[in-house]
Design a protein around this motif. Structure first.
Motif, mmCIF file in Angstrom:
data_model
loop_
_atom_site.group_PDB
_atom_site.id
_atom_site.type_symbol
_atom_site.label_atom_id
_atom_site.label_comp_id
_atom_site.label_asym_id
_atom_site.label_seq_id
_atom_site.Cartn_x
_atom_site.Cartn_y
_atom_site.Cartn_z
ATOM 1 N N GLY A 104 0.795 -1.221 0.000
ATOM 2 C CA GLY A 104 0.000 0.000 0.000
ATOM 3 C C GLY A 104 0.832 1.278 0.000
ATOM 4 O O GLY A 104 0.289 2.376 -0.154
ATOM 5 N N LEU A 105 2.153 1.153 0.202
ATOM 6 C CA LEU A 105 3.011 2.340 0.251
ATOM 7 C C LEU A 105 3.539 2.724 -1.134
ATOM 8 O O LEU A 105 4.300 3.663 -1.278
ATOM 9 N N ARG A 106 3.123 1.954 -2.157
ATOM 10 C CA ARG A 106 3.646 2.181 -3.505
ATOM 11 C C ARG A 106 3.464 3.631 -3.952
ATOM 12 O O ARG A 106 4.310 4.196 -4.606
ATOM 13 N N ARG A 107 2.316 4.204 -3.611
ATOM 14 C CA ARG A 107 2.043 5.572 -4.049
ATOM 15 C C ARG A 107 2.435 6.606 -2.986
ATOM 16 O O ARG A 107 2.129 7.779 -3.107
ATOM 17 N N ASP A 108 3.081 6.123 -1.931
ATOM 18 C CA ASP A 108 3.484 7.003 -0.850
ATOM 19 C C ASP A 108 4.713 7.804 -1.284
ATOM 20 O O ASP A 108 5.653 7.243 -1.832
ATOM 21 N N LEU A 149 -2.788 -8.057 8.742
ATOM 22 C CA LEU A 149 -2.977 -6.956 9.691
ATOM 23 C C LEU A 149 -1.951 -5.858 9.476
ATOM 24 O O LEU A 149 -2.285 -4.675 9.400
ATOM 25 N N ALA A 150 -0.683 -6.280 9.349
ATOM 26 C CA ALA A 150 0.391 -5.298 9.166
ATOM 27 C C ALA A 150 0.177 -4.534 7.859
ATOM 28 O O ALA A 150 0.356 -3.315 7.803
ATOM 29 N N ARG A 151 -0.232 -5.237 6.835
ATOM 30 C CA ARG A 151 -0.424 -4.624 5.523
ATOM 31 C C ARG A 151 -1.534 -3.569 5.567
ATOM 32 O O ARG A 151 -1.459 -2.543 4.894
ATOM 33 N N ALA A 152 -2.569 -3.855 6.355
ATOM 34 C CA ALA A 152 -3.676 -2.908 6.451
ATOM 35 C C ALA A 152 -3.345 -1.744 7.378
ATOM 36 O O ALA A 152 -3.696 -0.598 7.109
ATOM 37 N N LEU B 166 -5.896 -1.259 -0.923
ATOM 38 C CA LEU B 166 -4.610 -0.678 -0.557
ATOM 39 C C LEU B 166 -4.240 0.483 -1.473
ATOM 40 O O LEU B 166 -3.097 0.925 -1.486
ATOM 41 N N GLY B 167 -5.199 0.955 -2.261
ATOM 42 C CA GLY B 167 -4.995 2.201 -2.992
ATOM 43 C C GLY B 167 -4.749 2.066 -4.480
ATOM 44 O O GLY B 167 -4.546 3.068 -5.156
ATOM 45 N N GLU B 168 -4.730 0.821 -5.010
ATOM 46 C CA GLU B 168 -4.449 0.668 -6.436
ATOM 47 C C GLU B 168 -5.722 0.861 -7.267
ATOM 48 O O GLU B 168 -6.820 0.617 -6.801
ATOM 49 N N THR B 169 -5.530 1.281 -8.499
ATOM 50 C CA THR B 169 -6.658 1.420 -9.419
ATOM 51 C C THR B 169 -6.914 0.061 -10.063
ATOM 52 O O THR B 169 -6.072 -0.824 -9.984
ATOM 53 N N PRO B 170 -8.078 -0.111 -10.704
ATOM 54 C CA PRO B 170 -8.318 -1.383 -11.388
ATOM 55 C C PRO B 170 -7.202 -1.721 -12.383
ATOM 56 O O PRO B 170 -6.780 -2.868 -12.472
#
Lengths: 365, 269
Positions: A104-108, A149-152, B166-170
């Motif tokens: 989830g941090l890819r766009r961070d 859990l950690a990922r969320a 987690l924030g990704e687009t399709p």
């Protein structure tokens, strides 16, 4: 006095149809910031659907879902301040533990080093320090759960959604994870919304619980109220065990109701003990198994006392469950007794005294 | 458990029948005689040099490779769209639409070829490599869908949801999660459609015009006895190539399974 926390999630008359099927039938409720909230009900009651309307995976037919005061209509799942732990954990099998947690941090905008540190911290928080380089598919169920859990949590969401997260685990690990989730929730202070069909799990973990049947919330209360003062016979039946006896209302005024129950006699009940929702079958009273006590030799009742015969004994080690048919009643009552050192377990057929109190029962009418 | 004897004999006969003709290929490819018959008369690599010197053959190989690669890529791309749509979304007349797409699998190929020819000629389209590619995409697509549907089917839907969550687009979810996980299926699909296209004869024969493919060339050469040893040499190379290709595909498939931690449910080998 507890200070009322601000609302984090608000449902305003939420309806959801799948074709002709009415899955959510007017849900109006709010979940407070920082609380551990559970949606509890049998399968098909709409609890998962309701959770998915928060995440944005499920649209609603009418009404509104608000998160932190903002209407979520038209906001897609990837733009909502929520993260979810899935029932299957949904760990990406082709990535390592580290890559999963950091996904989830890819766009961070943070630097690579900072992200690496954040991932390490998140792993440490869930007790998986040093597992970063492992392949995700090589983990055990409990470890996958922790990775999920950690990922969320690494994204610091306003709300963490948990869809039956413990149902796939063994009893021992499940109980351990329950306590760990509570600890984690207190630590991070994020609002947790849990979906479960396990009433015990909901009671153990939640600050408040919404019990759902057939797309409606039957009762929303804290665990103790839910257990001691279930709002309907259906809720009482779903949560824990309850003995039901037919009752007859004989007198009533603004604050009290008098009932007549076979085997127990006449009782004077206060207003908070009287619930609606007996399902249209006249009136009945309910006793929890632990509100009845078998009196051993010489013990004196604190309130009232009846005589009965033991018809069944179930030994659980720390507890014994007795079925006792009280004189004058039709059905035996289930009574749970904590086993104490030096006290024998009674046999079937034993005549015994049973202590009880009108204050402990609930009237459904 | 079995008595063994008869089963062993059966297996032996079966395998001999299956592979003996193929083993004969290299035998006669290196045999120093124009007649295909025993006894062998001596070792030579002459047929291979002759084969490499033949410009028509080179052209046919080139045509076949262009057609097979293009058909494999186009059919697999179409297959990805169709399988994704059929496994993930509900739409009206889904069963009917999928049925029609899969139909070329069982239609007599000669009928397909003749109808395509009639339509293309009617439209005034010139026959070329492109028309063969068109025909091959038509017959390869059902195979790719059959392979890819099972790959997409086995994908847990919550993996996609987790990526959105987690924030990704399709689109980025497709690229980061779905594509890597169905990659073994995509490679299988490419390989199988490549193979189907490479040895397909009927459609290529009808639609190729003046640009013969390899099977069409082989068919035309077989009328001349002197060309037969060259065909044997060509066949030898093709068999080796197929084995190599299949091995590579299998390595990829196993690696894919190991990477995603799935159970090996069998493959080509």
């Amino acid at each position: 006095m507890t200070i009322e926390k601000p609302e984090m999630i608000e449902f305003r008359d939420v309806h959801k149809y799948y074709g002709d099927y009415h899955a959510l039938r007017g849900i109006t409720a709010s979940i407070r910031a920082g609380e551990f909230f559970s949606l509890l009900g049998p399968s098909g009651c709409g609890k998962t659907t309701l959770l998915r309307t928060i995440a944005g995976f499920e649209g609603i037919s009418s009404g509104a879902v608000l998160i932190d005061g903002k209407n979520m209509a038209g906001v897609p799942a990837n733009k909502r301040p929520t993260n979810m732990v899935f029932q299957s954990y949904a760990i990406f099998p082709h990535l390592t533990v580290e890559e999963n947690v950091g996904f989830g941090l890819r766009r961070d905008p943070r630097s690579k080093d900072e992200k690496t540190r954040a991932v390490a911290e998140a792993l440490e928080m869930v007790g998986l320090k040093g597992y970063g380089k492992r392949a995700a598919h090589a983990l055990s169920g409990g470890q996958r759960q922790r990775v999920a859990l950690a990922r969320a949590l690494i994204l610091k969401p306003k709300v963490l959604l948990l869809d039956e997260p413990l149902s796939a685990l063994d009893k021992k690990i499940r109980e351990q994870m329950q306590l760990e989730l509570i600890r984690l929730q207190r630590e991070v202070g994020i609002t947790f919304v849990l979906v479960t069909h396990d009433q015990e799990e909901a009671l153990v973990m939640s600050d408040r619980i919404a019990v759902m049947f057939e797309g409606e919330i039957a009762q929303l209360a804290d665990p103790e109220t839910l257990y001691r003062r279930p709002a309907s016979r259906k809720v009482a039946d779903f949560i824990g065990t309850m003995n039901f006896l037919p009752a007859k209302v004989v007198a009533e005024d603004a604050n009290h109701t008098d009932v007549e129950v076979a085997g127990f006699g006449r009782m004077h009940l206060s207003k908070d003990q009287v619930m609606a929702g007996n399902g249209g079958e006249g009136a009945s009273v309910g006793f929890r198994p632990e509100t009845l006590t078998i009196l051993f030799d010489g013990q004196q009742p604190t309130d009232r006392e009846s005589m009965g015969t033991i018809t069944e004994v179930v030994y659980y080690g720390d507890m014994t469950y007795y079925d006792v048919k009280l004189d004058g009643t039709e059905e035996p009552m289930r009574i749970s007794m904590r086993n104490v050192f030096g006290r024998p377990v009674l046999d079937i057929g034993t005549r015994t005294r049973v202590a009880w109190s009108p204050g402990a029962l609930v009237l459904f009418r | 458990m079995f008595k063994g004897g008869w089963f062993k004999l059966y297996a032996l006969v079966y395998l001999t029948f299956l592979y003996a003709p193929i083993i004969l290929l290299p035998l006669f490819a290196f045999n120093d005689a124009t007649v295909i018959a025993f006894p062998l008369s001596g070792f030579t690599t002459h047929w291979f040099t002759e084969m490499l010197a033949d410009p028509t053959l080179k052209q046919a190989v080139k045509n076949s490779l262009i057609i097979a690669v293009s058909s494999a890529v186009i059919a697999t791309t179409l297959g990805i769209f169709a399988s994704r749509a059929s496994t993930r979304y509900e739409f009206p007349a889904k069963g009917g639409i999928m049925g029609l797409i899969m139909l070329p699998l069982v239609l007599p190929e000669i009928i397909v070829a003749v109808s395509l020819l009639v339509v293309l000629l009617g439209l005034g389209v010139n026959l070329s490599i492109l028309t063969v590619i068109l025909g091959h995409v038509l017959i390869c697509t059902p195979f790719t869908i059959a392979i890819l549907s099972s790959a997409f089917q086995s994908l847990d839907k919550s993996l996609e949801e987790a990526a959105y969550d987690l924030g990704e687009t399709p689109a980025s979810t497709f690229r980061l999660i779905i594509l890597p996980l169905v990659m073994p299926g995509i490679i299988s699909s490419l390989l199988i459609s490549f193979t189907i296209s490479l040895d397909e004869f009927i459609i290529a024969f009808f639609l190729a015009g003046t640009e013969p493919t390899l099977p069409v060339y082989i068919f035309s050469q077989f009328r001349f006895p002197s060309a037969v040893p060259v065909i044997m040499a060509l066949g030898t190379i093709l068999v080796c190539l197929s084995i190599l290709l299949l091995t590579i595909a299998e390595i990829f498939r196993r690696r894919g399974i190991a990477k995603s931690g799935g159970k090996d449910t069998g493959g080509f080998l």
